[in-house]
Design a protein around this motif. Sequence first.
Motif, PDB file in Angstrom:
ATOM      1  N   VAL A 129       0.864  -1.186   0.000  1.00 35.06           N
ATOM      2  CA  VAL A 129       0.000   0.000   0.000  1.00 35.06           C
ATOM      3  C   VAL A 129       0.896   1.230   0.000  1.00 35.06           C
ATOM      4  CG1 VAL A 129      -1.894   1.198   1.128  1.00 35.06           C
ATOM      5  CG2 VAL A 129      -1.716  -1.286   1.335  1.00 35.06           C
ATOM      6  N   PHE A 191      -1.463  -1.214  -4.239  1.00 37.25           N
ATOM      7  CA  PHE A 191      -2.458  -0.155  -4.132  1.00 37.25           C
ATOM      8  C   PHE A 191      -1.737   1.180  -3.946  1.00 37.25           C
ATOM      9  CE2 PHE A 191      -4.741  -3.934  -2.843  1.00 37.25           C
ATOM     10  CZ  PHE A 191      -6.008  -3.760  -3.369  1.00 37.25           C
ATOM     11  N   TYR A 193      -2.563   5.275  -3.307  1.00 36.34           N
ATOM     12  CA  TYR A 193      -3.505   6.366  -3.063  1.00 36.34           C
ATOM     13  C   TYR A 193      -2.868   7.634  -3.613  1.00 36.34           C
ATOM     14  CZ  TYR A 193      -7.556   8.395  -0.781  1.00 36.34           C
ATOM     15  OH  TYR A 193      -8.774   9.008  -0.544  1.00 36.34           O
ATOM     16  N   VAL A 215      -7.917  -3.697   0.434  1.00 33.93           N
ATOM     17  CA  VAL A 215      -6.619  -4.185   0.915  1.00 33.93           C
ATOM     18  C   VAL A 215      -6.808  -5.406   1.808  1.00 33.93           C
ATOM     19  CG1 VAL A 215      -4.695  -3.624   2.454  1.00 33.93           C
ATOM     20  CG2 VAL A 215      -5.392  -2.006   0.680  1.00 33.93           C
ATOM     21  N   VAL A 228       3.241  -1.193   4.042  1.00 33.74           N
ATOM     22  CA  VAL A 228       2.582   0.110   3.939  1.00 33.74           C
ATOM     23  C   VAL A 228       3.660   1.187   3.987  1.00 33.74           C
ATOM     24  CG1 VAL A 228       0.818   1.637   4.881  1.00 33.74           C
ATOM     25  CG2 VAL A 228       0.589  -0.847   5.153  1.00 33.74           C
TER      26      VAL A 228
END
Length: 497
Positions: A129, A191, A193, A215, A228
């Motif tokens: 992430v 992923f 953002y 997730v 992350v």
Amino acid sequence: MSQVAENLRGFLARVESTKYKTGEDHLGKEFQEIKNRAAAFRQDSNYSTEIGGCQENLKKNRYKDILPFDETRVPVTLLAEETGSDYINASFIQGVDKQPRYIATQGPLSQTVVDFWRMIWQYNVKVIVMACREVEQGKRKCERYWPLDQETVQYGAFTVSAVSKDIVNPEVVFRNLRVMFQEEVRDVGHFQYIAWPDRGIPDSYACFLEMIQLVRQHQGQHKAPMCVHCSAGCGRTGVICTVEYIQCLLHKQTVPSDFSIFELVMEMRRQRPSAVQTKEQYDFLYHAITEMFEKQLKENHNYENLKLNKVPFYDDVASLRVPKRTQTHNRRKDPNLCVSLPPTQSDMNNTYAVVNKKPAAQRAPPGSKTLDTRSPISSHVQYDNVRPCSTLSMPVDSLYSAVVPKSNRTSTCVTPSNTKSISSSYSLAGNSTPPDVASIEYSQVNVPSTAKSLDGYEIVTDPSKGRMPATISGGIGFNCRIGKPKGPREPPAEWSR
């Protein structure tokens, strides 16, 4: 009401009670207390950062003031003999089961991209992430460690290919990466953002919470930690880890009665320095968790109503139900029913008869002649379309053509006195027991147009007789006649001009 739902309501009530206190920034005071307590970690030997601060590892840190604690740092031993160090700026953070659930790390530098993939491969990471862009406000925040679309890039001993790319929502991009090392291939979900500014908050709670949900679903039952990171691996990274942690509590139904975001953020900071870095991020965390809890309570409420009422949650399911016939009328005792003979069990299994009561305006006046409801054949005749007649000239062939073979039929006419002829004719068909004439379906009886009467009653051809008024509802009944189609008509004279 479940205990978990009660705990969620208790938390929401506490948030609501402090939300509208005038002249008091309750969340601001909470976050300042977090910063004060975290500052005391520097004086505690249990929160040492000596390994990250040594001379040989300083060049691997993006920010000199964000160093992992020695106790929770992530050692990278894969290919360590070639790189000469097992250090990477990354920290383990425990999940709900007290096992490492997250690897909170900084955005890779150009000289640490290989170390990043070493860590991903060694700990069998399945989900990455990323909460930042490569460049933000004109500054390099993260080195690109993945290939572009349909591209393959070599990072040291690791070959990384971009398999697919999907736009999850306006703020989230998902990539499926394929990594190969020493003839072994693994798939890693990535992923990113893209709408979260540094030291700021996302533009949308809904898009953010959707990403967290995806997730967790992509991680599934995979035991290895997820990776992350943002730029420094603390502020935005801490928010993601905290929200995903709370979502796991909801999924496992283990939200405690004394649930506190304050204590949870403090626990994050004991494992990764500066997790949830700003007051704005702390405020965003409260709003996101509040929205998550309210959604969960709404889903629980709908589920409880479903169990209580025992009805489908979706409206269209009700249309699929077939109502059961739980009540029947005694047709022999009700003089207003058009059909008096009750159906047999086999008839009920094969057909549904719509029985309507005659309206009061159409009831026969006293003294008028009515149909003998005890006649075995009369139940198939229109009530209003018959009148007494002396004889019946309809052949038996037309009456019970579905019962007696054509070669064995007789030309005897049916009258009240010659029903024995039907029995004898039926015996010629090879059957020992004559059928009950009343049980013959009306659709199986072919009544010719030349027949004048049936069982002593003449058939009236007036189409206006016996029709059900348009005001009567509840079914078509037996008094509804359908006229014969008239066929094509000539076009109006105006069309030929």
